[in-house]
Write a protein that holds these residues in place. Structure first.
Motif, PDB file in Angstrom:
ATOM      1  N   THR A   1       0.831  -1.210   0.000  1.00 22.74           N
ATOM      2  CA  THR A   1       0.000   0.000   0.000  1.00 22.74           C
ATOM      3  C   THR A   1       0.862   1.256   0.000  1.00 22.74           C
ATOM      4  O   THR A   1       0.360   2.356  -0.150  1.00 22.74           O
ATOM      5  N   HIS A   2       2.159   1.070   0.205  1.00 24.86           N
ATOM      6  CA  HIS A   2       3.098   2.201   0.167  1.00 24.86           C
ATOM      7  C   HIS A   2       4.512   1.644  -0.067  1.00 24.86           C
ATOM      8  O   HIS A   2       4.755   0.448   0.114  1.00 24.86           O
ATOM      9  N   THR A   3       5.438   2.525  -0.477  1.00 24.63           N
ATOM     10  CA  THR A   3       6.807   2.049  -0.671  1.00 24.63           C
ATOM     11  C   THR A   3       7.619   2.177   0.621  1.00 24.63           C
ATOM     12  O   THR A   3       8.832   1.972   0.620  1.00 24.63           O
ATOM     13  N   SER A   4       6.922   2.473   1.743  1.00 27.28           N
ATOM     14  CA  SER A   4       7.607   2.495   3.038  1.00 27.28           C
ATOM     15  C   SER A   4       8.169   1.117   3.384  1.00 27.28           C
ATOM     16  O   SER A   4       9.097   1.012   4.196  1.00 27.28           O
ATOM     17  N   SER A   5       7.613   0.056   2.771  1.00 22.01           N
ATOM     18  CA  SER A   5       8.152  -1.295   2.975  1.00 22.01           C
ATOM     19  C   SER A   5       9.652  -1.351   2.666  1.00 22.01           C
ATOM     20  O   SER A   5      10.385  -2.140   3.259  1.00 22.01           O
TER      21      SER A   5
ATOM     22  N   TYR B   1      -0.665   0.077  -4.300  1.00 21.44           N
ATOM     23  CA  TYR B   1      -2.048  -0.304  -4.610  1.00 21.44           C
ATOM     24  C   TYR B   1      -2.963  -0.065  -3.416  1.00 21.44           C
ATOM     25  O   TYR B   1      -2.636  -0.430  -2.287  1.00 21.44           O
ATOM     26  N   ARG B   2      -4.113   0.544  -3.701  1.00 19.46           N
ATOM     27  CA  ARG B   2      -5.142   0.685  -2.654  1.00 19.46           C
ATOM     28  C   ARG B   2      -6.516   0.566  -3.274  1.00 19.46           C
ATOM     29  O   ARG B   2      -6.733   1.013  -4.403  1.00 19.46           O
ATOM     30  N   CYS B   3      -7.422  -0.011  -2.510  1.00 22.19           N
ATOM     31  CA  CYS B   3      -8.777  -0.240  -3.011  1.00 22.19           C
ATOM     32  C   CYS B   3      -9.562   1.067  -2.940  1.00 22.19           C
ATOM     33  O   CYS B   3     -10.262   1.332  -1.963  1.00 22.19           O
TER      34      CYS B   3
ATOM     35  N   HIS C   1       1.691   5.786  -7.766  1.00 20.44           N
ATOM     36  CA  HIS C   1       3.139   5.714  -7.566  1.00 20.44           C
ATOM     37  C   HIS C   1       3.588   6.562  -6.380  1.00 20.44           C
ATOM     38  O   HIS C   1       3.026   7.631  -6.146  1.00 20.44           O
ATOM     39  N   GLN C   2       4.584   6.040  -5.681  1.00 22.62           N
ATOM     40  CA  GLN C   2       5.149   6.808  -4.569  1.00 22.62           C
ATOM     41  C   GLN C   2       6.669   6.835  -4.676  1.00 22.62           C
ATOM     42  O   GLN C   2       7.278   5.957  -5.298  1.00 22.62           O
ATOM     43  N   VAL C   3       7.250   7.846  -4.050  1.00 23.68           N
ATOM     44  CA  VAL C   3       8.693   7.819  -3.810  1.00 23.68           C
ATOM     45  C   VAL C   3       8.873   7.951  -2.302  1.00 23.68           C
ATOM     46  O   VAL C   3       8.396   8.907  -1.681  1.00 23.68           O
ATOM     47  N   GLU C   4       9.514   6.937  -1.714  1.00 24.86           N
ATOM     48  CA  GLU C   4       9.800   6.940  -0.279  1.00 24.86           C
ATOM     49  C   GLU C   4      11.240   7.396  -0.078  1.00 24.86           C
ATOM     50  O   GLU C   4      12.106   7.100  -0.914  1.00 24.86           O
ATOM     51  N   GLY C   5      11.499   8.105   0.999  1.00 28.34           N
ATOM     52  CA  GLY C   5      12.879   8.498   1.292  1.00 28.34           C
ATOM     53  C   GLY C   5      13.239   8.088   2.705  1.00 28.34           C
ATOM     54  O   GLY C   5      12.381   8.084   3.591  1.00 28.34           O
TER      55      GLY C   5
ATOM     56  N   PHE D   1      15.373  10.271   9.445  1.00 24.02           N
ATOM     57  CA  PHE D   1      14.071  10.789   9.006  1.00 24.02           C
ATOM     58  C   PHE D   1      13.583   9.999   7.801  1.00 24.02           C
ATOM     59  O   PHE D   1      14.372   9.341   7.109  1.00 24.02           O
ATOM     60  N   ALA D   2      12.265  10.052   7.586  1.00 25.83           N
ATOM     61  CA  ALA D   2      11.671   9.377   6.442  1.00 25.83           C
ATOM     62  C   ALA D   2      10.599  10.286   5.853  1.00 25.83           C
ATOM     63  O   ALA D   2      10.084  11.173   6.535  1.00 25.83           O
ATOM     64  N   PHE D   3      10.332  10.080   4.584  1.00 21.00           N
ATOM     65  CA  PHE D   3       9.227  10.828   3.969  1.00 21.00           C
ATOM     66  C   PHE D   3       8.656   9.992   2.838  1.00 21.00           C
ATOM     67  O   PHE D   3       9.317   9.062   2.343  1.00 21.00           O
ATOM     68  N   GLY D   4       7.421  10.293   2.472  1.00 22.89           N
ATOM     69  CA  GLY D   4       6.809   9.560   1.367  1.00 22.89           C
ATOM     70  C   GLY D   4       5.925  10.498   0.583  1.00 22.89           C
ATOM     71  O   GLY D   4       5.155  11.266   1.165  1.00 22.89           O
TER      72      GLY D   4
HETATM   73  N1  DAH Z   1       3.626   5.683   3.734  1.00 22.02           N
HETATM   74  C1  DAH Z   1       2.791   6.842   3.907  1.00 22.02           C
HETATM   75  C2  DAH Z   1       1.560   6.688   3.024  1.00 22.02           C
HETATM   76  O1  DAH Z   1       1.587   5.985   2.092  1.00 22.02           O
HETATM   77  C3  DAH Z   1       3.524   8.088   3.504  1.00 22.02           C
HETATM   78  C4  DAH Z   1       4.595   8.423   4.480  1.00 22.02           C
HETATM   79  C5  DAH Z   1       4.325   9.233   5.548  1.00 22.02           C
HETATM   80  C6  DAH Z   1       5.878   7.933   4.317  1.00 22.02           C
HETATM   81  C7  DAH Z   1       5.276   9.566   6.458  1.00 22.02           C
HETATM   82  C8  DAH Z   1       6.870   8.258   5.232  1.00 22.02           C
HETATM   83  C9  DAH Z   1       6.558   9.097   6.305  1.00 22.02           C
HETATM   84  O2  DAH Z   1       8.113   7.806   5.148  1.00 22.02           O
HETATM   85  O3  DAH Z   1       7.524   9.413   7.177  1.00 22.02           O
HETATM   86  O4  DAH Z   1       0.570   7.317   3.285  1.00 22.02           O
END
Ligand code: DAH
Length: 333
Positions: A164-168, A190-192, A203-207, A300-303
């Motif tokens: 559901t996210h590239t945080s995996s 993917y999300r329903c 599409h996502q970009v995770e950092g 830190f992380a971001f998405g």
């Molecule tokens: N994974 C979250 C989503 O799909 C987005 C996200 C939020 C990623 C905060 C992150 C984060 O790495 O720190 O909604």
């Protein structure tokens, strides 16, 4: 002896020959043993002594030139004869071949990755069919925790999901690499869900940046730099407190509206701000799940959602346009 006239008459006739017969006649007439060129050669001794040498050179050059023309004409005539036999009209214009190009979403995803690669991030990728552990559990979503409701999940089986996210990729990267870690993870998720701003696949970009003494200021600095490279140097950002299970503290990041530049419009619902990504400081439980010691390192992380960034960049108001594969839409990018 008018060599220039010989040249223009001979090349004219060779060029005009319509079939092999005409061409052979021209060849005999101009280049044959008793032809015009040989005749000129024979008359060289009649010239003044100081003109002979130049005339000889000119005639030899002309001979080569006419032979090349003959060869060319031969190819032209046999080519069109063959085409005629095959029922082709080689005088018709060709059909242009449509050239493909990179899909706008991929273009924007590449652009986002380029900006982070310039800041020293490595690009990592992982599976779209994912274990519950990587998509949820290791990211500090306990089983049956209501936070899982935020993401309408497609289940393959009990503990296998479409990610559901590239945080995996945070987990997959850290479990294989000791700190420091500095990666971005682009890809499909993917999300329903389906309406003007949601498609079941997007599409996502995770950092993720983990190391010694990484602070919230580093997060803010990296995201400011990203936003200003993406939307121009005067684009402001704003962080709002938020919640994600895998970060603490967490923040939602807004940018000054790129349409009205802050004065308020329909796109930003009159607020002057647009929400573009989620972020925060990596939660100690996440570090524990990958065997990192959170007393030694921080991160830190971001998405971010690529479609959202692309819609704002190009002023597209219906997300589904990107995936209908209508070439009238796609070829504008
Ligand atoms: N994974 C979250 C989503 O799909 C987005 C996200 C939020 C990623 C905060 C992150 C984060 O790495 O720190 O909604």
């Amino acid at each position: 002896m008018d060599i220039d006239k010989l040249k223009s008459d001979a090349s004219g006739q060779i060029g005009a020959a319509k079939d092999l017969d005409e061409l052979n006649q021209a060849a005999v007439k101009w280049l044959g043993r008793k032809g015009a060129l040989s005749e000129f050669m024979r008359r060289i001794p009649e010239l003044e002594p100081d003109l002979r040498r130049e005339a000889g050179q000119k005639l030899n050059a002309l001979k080569k030139e006419l032979e090349a023309l003959l060869e060319e004409a031969r190819e032209r005539i046999s080519g069109s004869a063959q085409a005629r036999d095959e029922g082709l009209d080689i005088s018709l214009p060709g059909r242009p071949v449509a050239a493909g190009s990179i899909h706008p979403i991929n273009q924007v995803m590449e652009e986002i990755c380029d900006i982070f690669v310039q800041m020293g991030f490595d690009v990592v990728e992982g599976p779209e069919v994912e274990l519950d552990w990587y998509n949820f559990e290791a990211l500090n979503f306990p089983p049956d925790h209501p936070a899982r409701d935020m993401q309408d999940t497609f289940f393959i089986s009990g503990d296998v999901v479409l990610r559901t996210h590239t945080s995996s990729l945070q987990i997959r990267t850290m479990e294989n690499t000791p700190p420091p870690v500095k990666v971005i993870a682009p890809g499909k998720v993917y999300r329903c869900d389906s309406d003007v701003t949601h498609t079941p696949m997007f599409h996502q970009v995770e950092g993720l940046l983990v190391g010694d003494g990484i602070s919230f200021a580093d997060l803010k600095g990296a995201l400011t730099l990203f936003v200003q490279k993406m939307y121009g140097p005067n684009t402001p950002i704003r962080l709002r407190p938020s919640f994600f299970p895998f970060t603490e503290p967490s923040a939602e990041v807004d940018i000054g509206c790129v349409i009205c530049r802050g004065s308020g419009c329909r796109v930003c619902s009159g607020t002057g701000w647009l929400e573009v990504l989620g972020s925060g400081m990596v939660h100690p439980n996440v570090f524990k799940n990958v065997g990192y010691d959170s007393s030694l390192i921080t991160g830190f992380a971001f998405g971010l959602g690529v479609e959202r960034i692309a819609m704002l960049k190009y002023g597209v108001d219906d997300l589904r346009r990107f995936f209908e594969n209508d070439l009238r839409f796609l070829s504008q990018f």
